[in-house]
Design a protein around this motif. Structure first.
Motif, short mmCIF file in Angstrom:
data_model
loop_
_atom_site.label_atom_id
_atom_site.label_comp_id
_atom_site.label_asym_id
_atom_site.label_seq_id
_atom_site.Cartn_x
_atom_site.Cartn_y
_atom_site.Cartn_z
N PHE A 247 -12.67 2.73 -61.99
CA PHE A 247 -12.68 3.47 -63.24
C PHE A 247 -12.39 4.94 -62.97
O PHE A 247 -12.83 5.51 -61.96
N SER A 248 -11.65 5.55 -63.91
CA SER A 248 -11.22 6.93 -63.74
C SER A 248 -11.69 7.84 -64.85
O SER A 248 -11.27 9.00 -64.92
N ILE B 244 -25.51 0.53 -50.87
CA ILE B 244 -24.81 0.54 -52.15
C ILE B 244 -24.04 1.85 -52.25
O ILE B 244 -24.62 2.92 -52.06
N SER B 245 -22.74 1.75 -52.57
CA SER B 245 -21.88 2.91 -52.47
C SER B 245 -20.99 3.04 -53.70
O SER B 245 -20.70 2.06 -54.39
N VAL B 246 -20.58 4.28 -53.97
CA VAL B 246 -19.51 4.59 -54.92
C VAL B 246 -18.35 5.13 -54.09
O VAL B 246 -18.50 6.11 -53.35
N SER B 247 -17.19 4.48 -54.17
CA SER B 247 -16.11 4.77 -53.24
C SER B 247 -14.78 4.83 -53.96
O SER B 247 -14.56 4.13 -54.97
N TYR B 248 -13.87 5.69 -53.44
CA TYR B 248 -12.48 5.64 -53.88
C TYR B 248 -11.84 4.36 -53.34
O TYR B 248 -12.22 3.86 -52.28
N LYS B 249 -10.85 3.87 -54.06
CA LYS B 249 -10.15 2.68 -53.58
C LYS B 249 -9.25 3.00 -52.39
O LYS B 249 -8.83 2.13 -51.64
N VAL C 126 -19.54 7.90 -44.36
CA VAL C 126 -19.15 8.72 -43.21
C VAL C 126 -17.84 9.46 -43.47
O VAL C 126 -17.33 10.10 -42.56
N ASN C 127 -17.31 9.37 -44.68
CA ASN C 127 -16.03 10.01 -45.00
C ASN C 127 -16.14 10.69 -46.36
O ASN C 127 -17.11 10.49 -47.10
N PRO C 128 -15.16 11.52 -46.72
CA PRO C 128 -15.21 12.20 -48.03
C PRO C 128 -14.93 11.28 -49.20
O PRO C 128 -15.06 11.72 -50.35
N GLN C 129 -14.54 10.03 -48.96
CA GLN C 129 -14.16 9.14 -50.06
C GLN C 129 -15.30 8.25 -50.56
O GLN C 129 -15.07 7.41 -51.42
N SER C 130 -16.52 8.39 -50.06
CA SER C 130 -17.60 7.50 -50.48
C SER C 130 -18.94 8.22 -50.46
O SER C 130 -19.15 9.15 -49.67
N TRP C 131 -19.86 7.74 -51.33
CA TRP C 131 -21.22 8.27 -51.46
C TRP C 131 -22.16 7.07 -51.47
O TRP C 131 -21.99 6.14 -52.28
N SER C 132 -23.19 7.07 -50.61
CA SER C 132 -23.96 5.84 -50.39
C SER C 132 -25.45 6.08 -50.46
O SER C 132 -25.95 7.18 -50.18
N LEU C 133 -26.17 4.99 -50.84
CA LEU C 133 -27.61 4.89 -50.73
C LEU C 133 -27.90 3.72 -49.80
O LEU C 133 -27.43 2.61 -50.02
N VAL C 134 -28.70 3.98 -48.71
CA VAL C 134 -28.92 2.99 -47.67
C VAL C 134 -30.41 2.68 -47.57
O VAL C 134 -31.25 3.58 -47.62
N GLN D 255 -23.56 15.62 -56.42
CA GLN D 255 -22.75 16.45 -57.31
C GLN D 255 -21.42 16.72 -56.61
O GLN D 255 -21.38 17.30 -55.52
N THR D 256 -20.33 16.25 -57.20
CA THR D 256 -19.03 16.36 -56.56
C THR D 256 -17.95 16.43 -57.63
O THR D 256 -18.25 16.39 -58.84
N GLU D 257 -16.69 16.51 -57.20
CA GLU D 257 -15.55 16.48 -58.11
C GLU D 257 -14.77 15.20 -57.84
O GLU D 257 -14.20 15.01 -56.76
N LEU D 258 -14.75 14.31 -58.83
CA LEU D 258 -14.09 13.02 -58.67
C LEU D 258 -12.62 13.16 -59.05
O LEU D 258 -12.30 13.52 -60.20
N THR D 259 -11.73 12.90 -58.10
CA THR D 259 -10.29 13.09 -58.31
C THR D 259 -9.52 11.78 -58.33
O THR D 259 -8.32 11.80 -58.61
N GLU D 260 -10.16 10.65 -58.01
CA GLU D 260 -9.49 9.36 -58.01
C GLU D 260 -10.39 8.33 -58.69
O GLU D 260 -11.59 8.57 -58.88
N PRO D 261 -9.83 7.17 -59.09
CA PRO D 261 -10.66 6.10 -59.64
C PRO D 261 -11.69 5.64 -58.61
O PRO D 261 -11.41 5.53 -57.43
N VAL D 262 -12.91 5.37 -59.08
CA VAL D 262 -14.01 4.99 -58.20
C VAL D 262 -14.37 3.52 -58.42
O VAL D 262 -14.22 2.98 -59.52
#
Length: 495
Positions: free
Chosen positions: A365-366, A382-387, A401-409, A465-472
């Motif tokens: 979703f974008s 559980i993560s929110v990640s760019y495709k 471990v990268n700028p393309q994903s945000w996780s709860l472990v 808190q970030t800036e989402l630039t691609e569909p997640v």
């Protein structure tokens, strides 16, 4: 199901222009003339062929024995055939339906053309418009329209509107009412079912409680009757032994007055208990109303900003993409759950498949606000990640471990931590349930992880808190084998 994918525009147009045959049309095609059957005849082997094609083949098979064009079976010099009446009827119905569909498609004009003189080639179910070959190009080429489903031109698109909700389209068939309903109708039905079920449970509990109280009261009344009868018998015996004396207040009158006092006592006690039951019912109703309010706030959570219009939340489909699943994850048949396994599964080798034990959702979703409910057990992530996240190499493709994903472990001992750009933040909270809510606000750039407890209350665990630039997309990582980690998608809501 709405999926974000990269379509080759030219191949799509070639397929649309070529008009590929449907599976039914392939079954109804003669193997000789490669056209729809005309006067079909059934051979002894079971295959069918047009009568004209059969005569032509027999005439040209004077030296070469005649064989079935499908299975190459030989029938001898004399071929016994019979007309296939069922196949002939199916072919006739298919021809009529194809003519009616072609006529209907030709009568649908493009809604984007000023004069509506261009025939439409596709209808967008999300935009609810019919588009010609020129105007459908944006829906095929631009990424913003990847979630817009395109179907053959529909002439009855206005009739697909919900009569109760003008802005909604009839999408689901309700087997109970035997009619088509929209998303809002489906949500209202679910709320009504929850209210009816809760009211039934409350009514049963109150009925059982009242039955117990009435049985207790009936037992006390029976005891009182037995006492009265015994007193009357004692008074009768005393009268027989002793001569009664004239008195304005004899023993019988005293006994009757005592009995009246006993009856009044139990009546007052019953009135007090009835009032207590009434108060408990009112309290339960207020509590039930609070539960319904919490459920409604959870299912429909509007976002209010200054100058913005409040939009109602709708449930959307969310499934797991098997082509991204690691060979160490088993995905269920309904694409809603994943489980960690010990050995590698026999998955096709694809560039989109993770090496780490991870999987992404098919839908990305974008825009808008999304709430995803996940039930997880064991050592999970559980993560929110760019495709566009990398799929190979654990150092770069692992969630967090990268700028393309945000996780709860949650590790194997129950400790929680948040990960992003190889930075770990330990959380002091421990989970009391297995339900995790992930809320993504694309415009605000917030990603919040919360725990859903009793009565559907959400307790926030951590927020990025970030800036989402691609569909997640939603991402799941399962790391322990004994006991196996597993996670399931419970619900997805968009507002």
């Amino acid at each position: 199901m709405l999926a974000v994918c990269s379509w080759p525009p030219q191949s799509v147009y070639n397929k649309m222009d070529a008009g590929e045959k449907s599976p039914l049309e392939v079954l109804l095609t003669c193997p000789v003339c490669r056209d729809i059957f005309t006067d079909p005849r059934q051979l002894p082997c079971g295959h069918s062929i047009c009568m004209v094609c059969l005569n032509s083949l027999v005439q040209h098979s004077t030296e070469i024995p005649f064989r079935c064009p499908d299975c190459r079976c030989y029938f001898g010099k004399i071929v016994e055939v019979q007309k296939s009446y069922a196949l002939a009827s199916i072919v006739e119905d298919y021809r009529e339906s194809k003519k009616a569909k072609a006529k209907q498609t030709q009568s649908v004009g493009c809604d984007c053309c000023p004069e509506r003189n261009q025939p439409a080639v596709k209808t967008c179910l999300k935009c609810e418009v019919s588009l010609c070959k020129e105007h459908v190009r944006d829906h095929v080429e631009l990424p913003a329209f990847t979630c817009h489903p395109l179907v053959s031109p529909l002439a009855d698109l206005p009739d697909r509107k919900c009569p109760r909700h003008d802005d909604e389209v009839l999408r689901y068939y309700c087997s109970a009412s035997r009619r088509y309903v929209c998303n809002v109708c489906d949500l209202e039905t679910k709320r009504m079912n929850l209210a009816t079920e809760a009211s039934g449970v409350l009514a049963r509990r109150l009925t059982d409680y009242m039955d117990q109280r009435f049985q207790l009261l009936e037992g006390k009344m029976n005891e009182s009757k037995d006492s009265i009868k015994k007193l009357q018998d004692d008074v009768t015996n005393e009268k027989q032994k002793v001569k009664p004396q004239d008195s304005s207040l004899n023993s019988v009158t005293v006994v009757v007055l005592c009995l009246w006092f006993i009856v009044l006592y139990y009546a007052c006690n019953f009135a007090v208990e009835n009032q207590m039951l009434t108060d408990k019912v009112s309290m339960q109703q207020r509590r039930l109303h609070e539960i319904y309010s919490n459920i409604a706030e959870f299912l429909v959570e509007p976002e209010r900003d200054s100058g913005d219009v409040v939009q109602e939340a709708l449930e959307v489909p969310l499934t797991l993409d098997v082509d991204t699943a690691s060979p160490f994850l088993r995905v269920s048949d309904d694409l809603q759950s994943a489980e960690r396994v010990l050995g590698e599964l026999d998955y096709p080798s694809l560039a989109s498949r993770f090496e780490a034990p991870q999987v992404l959702s098919s839908q990305c979703f974008s825009s808008g606000t999304h709430l995803w409910l996940v039930e997880a057990h064991g050592h999970w992530e559980i993560s929110v990640s760019y495709k566009s996240i990398r799929r190979k190499g654990e150092d770069d493709s692992a969630f967090g471990v990268n700028p393309q994903s945000w996780s709860l472990v949650r590790n194997h001992v129950g400790q929680l931590s948040a990960y992003h750009r190889k930075t770990s933040t330990n959380l002091s909270r421990t989970l009391k349930s297995n339900s995790i809510a992930v809320k993504v606000h694309f415009e605000k750039g917030t990603i919040a992880f919360s725990e859903m407890g009793a009565n559907s209350f959400l307790t926030k665990l951590y927020e990025f808190q970030t800036e989402l630039t691609e569909p997640v997309c939603l991402g799941l990582g399962l790391h322990s084998v004994y006991p196996p980690s597993r996670a399931s998608i419970i619900r997805a809501i968009k507002s």
